[in-house]
Design a protein around this motif. Sequence first.
Motif, mmCIF file in Angstrom:
data_model
loop_
_atom_site.group_PDB
_atom_site.id
_atom_site.type_symbol
_atom_site.label_atom_id
_atom_site.label_comp_id
_atom_site.label_asym_id
_atom_site.label_seq_id
_atom_site.Cartn_x
_atom_site.Cartn_y
_atom_site.Cartn_z
ATOM 1 N N LEU B 89 0.599 -0.656 0.008
ATOM 2 C CA LEU B 89 0.359 -0.382 -0.103
ATOM 3 C C LEU B 89 0.631 1.568 -0.131
ATOM 4 O O LEU B 89 0.115 2.487 -0.685
ATOM 5 C CB LEU B 89 -1.185 -0.006 0.854
ATOM 6 N N LEU B 90 1.973 0.771 0.577
ATOM 7 C CA LEU B 90 2.862 2.559 0.533
ATOM 8 C C LEU B 90 4.221 1.458 -0.017
ATOM 9 O O LEU B 90 4.822 0.805 0.133
ATOM 10 C CB LEU B 90 3.307 1.652 2.410
ATOM 11 N N VAL B 91 4.111 3.294 -0.450
ATOM 12 C CA VAL B 91 5.483 2.443 -1.857
ATOM 13 C C VAL B 91 6.661 4.025 -1.965
ATOM 14 O O VAL B 91 6.355 5.262 -0.635
ATOM 15 C CB VAL B 91 5.408 3.213 -3.385
ATOM 16 N N VAL B 92 7.616 3.107 -1.382
ATOM 17 C CA VAL B 92 8.928 4.083 -0.421
ATOM 18 C C VAL B 92 10.369 4.359 -1.421
ATOM 19 O O VAL B 92 10.446 3.638 -2.333
ATOM 20 C CB VAL B 92 9.652 3.110 1.099
ATOM 21 N N ARG B 93 10.780 5.161 -1.669
ATOM 22 C CA ARG B 93 12.030 5.115 -2.796
ATOM 23 C C ARG B 93 12.669 6.290 -1.746
ATOM 24 O O ARG B 93 12.328 6.809 -1.189
ATOM 25 C CB ARG B 93 11.110 6.397 -3.941
ATOM 26 N N GLU B 94 14.020 5.957 -1.674
ATOM 27 C CA GLU B 94 14.845 6.389 -1.690
ATOM 28 C C GLU B 94 16.136 7.051 -2.977
ATOM 29 O O GLU B 94 16.425 5.984 -3.507
ATOM 30 C CB GLU B 94 15.924 5.781 -0.772
ATOM 31 N N VAL B 95 16.158 7.900 -2.816
ATOM 32 C CA VAL B 95 16.909 8.653 -3.503
ATOM 33 C C VAL B 95 18.352 9.499 -3.123
ATOM 34 O O VAL B 95 18.421 10.072 -2.202
ATOM 35 C CB VAL B 95 16.476 10.146 -4.047
ATOM 36 N N PHE B 96 19.328 8.386 -3.526
ATOM 37 C CA PHE B 96 20.943 9.028 -3.128
ATOM 38 C C PHE B 96 21.456 9.291 -4.108
ATOM 39 O O PHE B 96 21.739 9.509 -4.954
ATOM 40 C CB PHE B 96 21.691 7.437 -2.339
ATOM 41 N N ILE B 121 20.203 13.084 0.347
ATOM 42 C CA ILE B 121 18.618 11.941 -0.274
ATOM 43 C C ILE B 121 17.834 12.311 0.351
ATOM 44 O O ILE B 121 17.333 12.979 1.771
ATOM 45 C CB ILE B 121 19.828 11.003 1.430
ATOM 46 N N VAL B 122 16.991 11.780 0.025
ATOM 47 C CA VAL B 122 15.533 11.831 -0.048
ATOM 48 C C VAL B 122 14.599 11.010 -0.382
ATOM 49 O O VAL B 122 15.357 9.702 -0.646
ATOM 50 C CB VAL B 122 15.438 12.629 -1.302
ATOM 51 N N LEU B 123 14.314 10.987 0.848
ATOM 52 C CA LEU B 123 13.489 10.004 1.185
ATOM 53 C C LEU B 123 11.749 10.000 0.843
ATOM 54 O O LEU B 123 11.345 11.142 1.260
ATOM 55 C CB LEU B 123 13.348 9.331 3.043
ATOM 56 N N ILE B 124 11.297 8.903 0.220
ATOM 57 C CA ILE B 124 9.821 9.437 -0.320
ATOM 58 C C ILE B 124 8.810 8.484 0.190
ATOM 59 O O ILE B 124 9.076 7.133 -0.134
ATOM 60 C CB ILE B 124 9.959 9.492 -1.835
ATOM 61 N N VAL B 125 7.715 8.405 0.614
ATOM 62 C CA VAL B 125 5.943 7.301 1.095
ATOM 63 C C VAL B 125 5.686 7.759 0.423
ATOM 64 O O VAL B 125 5.231 9.250 0.628
ATOM 65 C CB VAL B 125 6.575 7.284 2.452
ATOM 66 N N LYS B 126 4.904 7.205 -0.327
ATOM 67 C CA LYS B 126 3.864 6.994 -1.044
ATOM 68 C C LYS B 126 2.618 6.242 -0.671
ATOM 69 O O LYS B 126 3.169 5.144 -1.094
ATOM 70 C CB LYS B 126 4.072 7.273 -2.360
ATOM 71 N N ASN B 127 1.392 6.678 -0.948
ATOM 72 C CA ASN B 127 0.407 6.237 0.019
ATOM 73 C C ASN B 127 -0.749 6.014 -1.451
ATOM 74 O O ASN B 127 -1.189 6.658 -2.477
ATOM 75 C CB ASN B 127 -0.776 7.177 0.562
ATOM 76 N N ASN B 128 -0.508 4.266 -1.994
ATOM 77 C CA ASN B 128 -1.067 3.998 -2.833
ATOM 78 C C ASN B 128 -2.558 3.467 -2.775
ATOM 79 O O ASN B 128 -2.875 3.152 -3.219
ATOM 80 C CB ASN B 128 -0.129 3.415 -4.077
ATOM 81 N N SER B 129 -3.049 3.616 -1.531
ATOM 82 C CA SER B 129 -4.429 2.964 -0.737
ATOM 83 C C SER B 129 -5.277 3.901 -1.157
ATOM 84 O O SER B 129 -5.416 5.260 -1.746
ATOM 85 C CB SER B 129 -3.991 2.468 0.088
ATOM 86 N N ASN B 130 -6.818 3.623 -0.737
ATOM 87 C CA ASN B 130 -7.872 4.437 -0.678
ATOM 88 C C ASN B 130 -8.018 5.060 0.746
ATOM 89 O O ASN B 130 -9.141 5.760 1.125
ATOM 90 C CB ASN B 130 -8.987 3.651 -1.529
#
Lengths: 213, 593
Positions: B89-96, B121-130
């Motif tokens: 449900l949560l997509v996590v992305r790290e940009v180093f 370092i950029v940490l991104i969490v995105k809610n892909n749920s409803n």
Amino acid sequence: MSVLLNPGIWQEEAVTPPDTETKVIIATNEATDALGNATEVATHSKAWILGNEATIERVKEQGGKPWLLHVLRSEEPYEIPGLRVIPYSLKRDDPETGEPMENLGLYLELGKMRVAYLGDSKVRGPFGQFEVDIVIVPIGGDGVFPIKDAVGLCIDAKPKLGIPMRWVSNDQPKKFAKYLDQFAQGVSPLVMEEDQTVETHWAAGNEFRYELS
Amino acid sequence: MNNHKTIVIDLEENEKCRTGQFNELEKSEVSSVLSVKNVSETNRIWNVRVLLADSTGGTDIEEEELIAGEIDAGSQWEHNYAVDIEAPLLVVREVFDTCSEVDTEDPHWAYAFGRANPVEIVLIVKNNSNGVIDNIIVNKTMPEELSQVMVQVSEKGSAEYDEGTKQVFWKDVQVNPGEEARLSITAVGEVEDSEMKSAGELVVSYRAEGQQRSSLDPDMTGLTEFLTGIETAETEPNCWEVTLECSNESDLMVRLDKAQIFLHPEEGGEKQLKVDEKPSFEMEPGQEWTTSFEVKSKSPPKCTQEVVYTPMRVIKKRVLGKIVKEPQPIPVYEIKYTKTFDPPEVSSFDKTPIEVNIDIENVGSASINEIVVEDHLPEDVMPPKKEHVTIWIAGEEYNGPFDLQMEPDNQDPETPHKLTFTIGGLKEIVGELEPGKSVRINYAVMAWKSRPEKEYPSPIHITANIVPPGHATEISSEEGKHEIGVVYKKRRISAKKAINKGAGAGEYSVLLVVENRGEVTVENVKVTDWIPSGFEFVSVEPPEEEPTLSQVEDGTNISWLWTRMNPGDKKKLRVNVRGEGEYERREPKVVSD
């Protein structure tokens, strides 16, 4: 006019076939790598043999016909129809003893074509100051010109063609050509392979051209 | 809904995911627990069945109905199941990004050796749920080589860096459906060797209350303490009121689903359905429910009942998530070089071609896309032409494009030159220069009359970069490291003179012998002799050595200029003069470069 220059023996093998047809043979010194089988070739083709005193003496020892021999003396022109030769006393290292010995540098005029042939020379003598169209120069080092001196000569003499000879490794003519191309303005390097011939002429009297077989 | 106790059907689905070094999803699995919790303090429930109907798709549950049986007060029954999912449900992305100071479309992925790398370092969490996802906790391990770690203020949640554990905690993050939250961390990266580094682990946990990964839609039936009975009361002669009475004897909420009363005729025959209700009546603890009908009968009527009830339930569900990101490997780009001259030294006053070989080795752990070499040539050296530069990459001759800038752009040997070779875009042309591989640059220069009293330093500076380009790693030669050596060769020119009587009266033949007895070629050799007053120049042998004559106070100077004399070269001149008087001797003068 055909002139055979330094029909040497290399690695115990004659470079020139004994039945080679020629009018004149010039050896720039008496060492085997210069004189080679000149006596045999001359006998077959009834050609003149030209060289310094030591060279002519060596030819006599080999049974050369005295009436076909001519001693070249430094700076004394020798002329026959179609050929004018001025020898200059230069030096090389004796391949057997390593001691300096005389080697003739040849200034040749064949028709309008002026050629400097350094033989096995280790020194350039006056050749850097001559106006010539072709310089034929050793590059192998070890008793004769190394590449750097051959290139230096071409830079100073500014011929139209610089032809290397007497190399002992395949990268030497490549370097010679590279250096001429790079540092000797107006001089075309010409590396000739075995059995190749080059024809040179003055087109319209003032344009130097050459064709390589 | 009242506040009385209801049975809880609980769906707790745990999704665990692992992402790869570059955020790609590698594994995702959901292990879940369906539990029935009897929240009663006093009453057990029994004959409990969990009804799933056709909602089990995507799970490993094969039955449509699960038998839970008997559950004591305060106890629960559990059933584990798995769910297939494609993504969390949560997509996590790290940009180093190892070089945040240089803007590029893609982040930089390697450290430049020997430099302070400005890391972001950029940490991104995105809610892909409803639904809302909250309780997001991000735990980022900072690598050893990072210092001056600064956590930027985040719009969501709070973040802090613990220097002791080298951990960044970002917590209390809540993200609405379709939205994302970001945290930026800056630091300075400095490496002491070129071994492969790690970007540090990233672990994210979260909670999505009210959401589920399966499509389970559970219901239940069961029994608890519940009283039912029929009362028959005569209201008039031979007239009866039959009442069905139900009473919830538990402390749970119970729903009465069905109430039927059957009358069995006195004269026999089939029973008659007199009451048929589906009240769906929610009964609080102790609450009663009745229904009745009237019937005429001489004797008390015989009735039976059928009552269906079940303890009431609520469904609670949530998704608990955990994502572990594999640390991104961070390589290091570093180069070493050698530069050689062949020959390493030249004879003074001579012209000597020198082969220059520059070997640049990728000694790091990152592949290199661009190499720039700044090579400095001292004066008295003729530089190369571009067409005579040869380049090898990883042992193969390179025929691709490269740039050579020469300052000044000429071949004048009297001025120093700076050569700048740029070999770039390797990734697109022949592939990047891999670790352990080398680039060789070969070209020739001409040492041009080097002087023994001078020094000829030839320093070099090399940079290497990756793609996309960040700060380059660089290496420079130590002072005095690369010098073209000059071997002093003694110059020695002898001039000898003899004056001989000529054939006729007043004629003299002057013999001049000039010889280079030194070890090196000399240039611009000027020989000057003197003819006394009363005598004049007649001729010279050889005739092509025509001298230059100049009148001086006491006679005539006669001179020759030769551009070059090699070792062993000898000039022999015979000068014929004619005149009257005594022929005085003076020694010839020789000068040269």
